[in-house]
Enzyme design. Structure first.
Site, PDB file in Angstrom:
ATOM      1  N   ARG A   1       0.860  -1.180   0.000  1.00  0.00           N
ATOM      2  CA  ARG A   1       0.000   0.000   0.000  1.00  0.00           C
ATOM      3  C   ARG A   1       0.895   1.228   0.000  1.00  0.00           C
ATOM      4  NH1 ARG A   1      -4.575  -1.228  -1.777  1.00  0.00           N
ATOM      5  NH2 ARG A   1      -5.706   0.382  -0.651  1.00  0.00           N
TER       6      ARG A   1
ATOM      7  N   GLU B   1      -3.289   8.543  -5.533  1.00  0.00           N
ATOM      8  CA  GLU B   1      -3.412   7.960  -6.868  1.00  0.00           C
ATOM      9  C   GLU B   1      -4.651   8.518  -7.559  1.00  0.00           C
ATOM     10  OE1 GLU B   1      -3.395   3.708  -6.525  1.00  0.00           O
ATOM     11  OE2 GLU B   1      -1.437   3.640  -5.547  1.00  0.00           O
TER      12      GLU B   1
ATOM     13  N   HIS C   1      -0.128   1.463 -10.295  1.00  0.00           N
ATOM     14  CA  HIS C   1      -0.887   0.471  -9.514  1.00  0.00           C
ATOM     15  C   HIS C   1      -1.407  -0.651 -10.426  1.00  0.00           C
ATOM     16  CE1 HIS C   1      -3.378   0.051  -5.568  1.00  0.00           C
ATOM     17  NE2 HIS C   1      -3.050  -1.134  -6.056  1.00  0.00           N
TER      18      HIS C   1
END
Length: 323
Positions: free
Chosen positions: A232, A261, A280
């Site tokens: 994370r 993000e 990601h």
């Protein structure tokens, strides 16, 4: 860990927190009343749902919309490995069962980490840059076999990463919340970091892991070490990582997850030397959404039959226990 949940007396209502493309739930036709919500309608519809599918796993809407002590879903499933985006005190303290997408992303993320390790060892970013400049510059690269890695996070993803790195000839130490056979405890982390050529963060986000990779931890690592985060974004103090790279405390890093993000075009992280940034995507292989949908349908069928559910999250810890 498995658990069963009491079945509703009325036809089950399945509420989907939408994201495009929508999940394929055709197998549930006639077996559930499927409704859809977005961030603006979730709070209104949650109290009337028996099951919530958090398909939009990047959204924090569940935290804001959870009805507390009022009527609420008996079961929440998130199409992601992490659950920090939806967990709030009211949900954690309720009797609602939470499950996650454990098992879908393990090997894809392990392959991605291996690709990053090889790319950094073989200096592929520089090769591609020089090719774009039409420049022929011979260089030497690093042999990965015989190097050492420390993988932080001993769940299925961390174990898959460790296994894949070992297949490359990398001696790999796995660090988890609790020491046990084959897994080192947190007390050994600094010692392992100091010896590692590769440090991989694959831990869930909890109160214990938030910000664990900070200036002190980067200072413990070897100047030749490289750091990879596929856990994370909040595991890392990004300003400290930027300083560590700029000052050459470590040799390089790769971030597939970030605090914010998508990363803004004007973020200073884009300009940090020897930092690889990807959007990601480490677990997202072709067909991954179909696999997530199929996994949920299988879980739903177990739930509808009154059978135990797999992938049940310990809501206090923030992950599926038992490994």
């Amino acid at each position: 860990m498995t658990t069963s949940t009491p079945m509703p007396t009325h036809p089950p209502t399945l509420l989907v927190l939408d994201a495009e493309p929508l999940p394929r739930l055709g197998r549930l036709t006639g077996r559930a009343r499927i409704e859809h919500a977005d961030e603006t309608t979730l709070a209104e519809r949650l109290p009337h749902a028996d099951v919530l599918l958090v398909w939009d796993f990047a959204s924090h809407a569940v935290r804001k919309a959870w009805p507390g002590d009022g009527p609420r879903p008996r079961w929440v499933h998130t199409a992601s490995a992490g659950v920090d985006h939806l967990m709030c005190p009211e949900l954690a303290g309720s009797d609602t069962v939470v499950t996650n997408a454990r098992g879908v992303f393990d090997q894809p993320i392990a392959e991605y980490v291996a690709a990053l390790v090889l790319a950094m060892a073989k200096d592929l970013p520089t090769t591609l840059r020089l090719q774009g400049e039409r420049t022929w510059r011979h260089r030497e690269s690093t042999r990965v076999a015989g190097t050492r890695a420390c993988v932080v996070g001993s769940g299925p993803i961390g174990r898959a990463i460790a296994g894949t790195l070992k297949a490359l000839g990398i001696t790999t130490a796995l660090v988890g919340r609790t020491p046990r056979t084959g897994v080192h405890g947190p007390a050994e982390l600094d010692r392992l970091l100091a010896r590692a050529d590769w440090v991989v963060a694959a831990a869930p986000l909890t109160d214990d892991t938030r910000g664990m990779f900070d200036a002190r931890r980067f200072g413990v690592m070897q100047p030749s070490a490289r750091f990879v985060n596929v856990g994370r974004g909040q595991l890392v103090v990004e300003d400290d990582l930027a300083e560590a790279l700029t000052r050459r405390w470590i040799a390089g890093a790769a971030l597939d997850v970030l605090n914010d993000e998508p990363l803004a075009p004007d973020s200073a992280l884009w300009r940090v030397p020897d930092l690889i940034i990807s959007p990601h995507m480490s677990g997202d292989t072709i067909g991954w959404r179909d696999e997530l949908g199929a996994q949920f349908v299988e879980l739903y069928e177990s739930w509808a039959a009154g059978e135990p559910l797999a992938n049940v999250v310990d809501k206090k810890r923030g992950y599926v226990p038992g490994h």
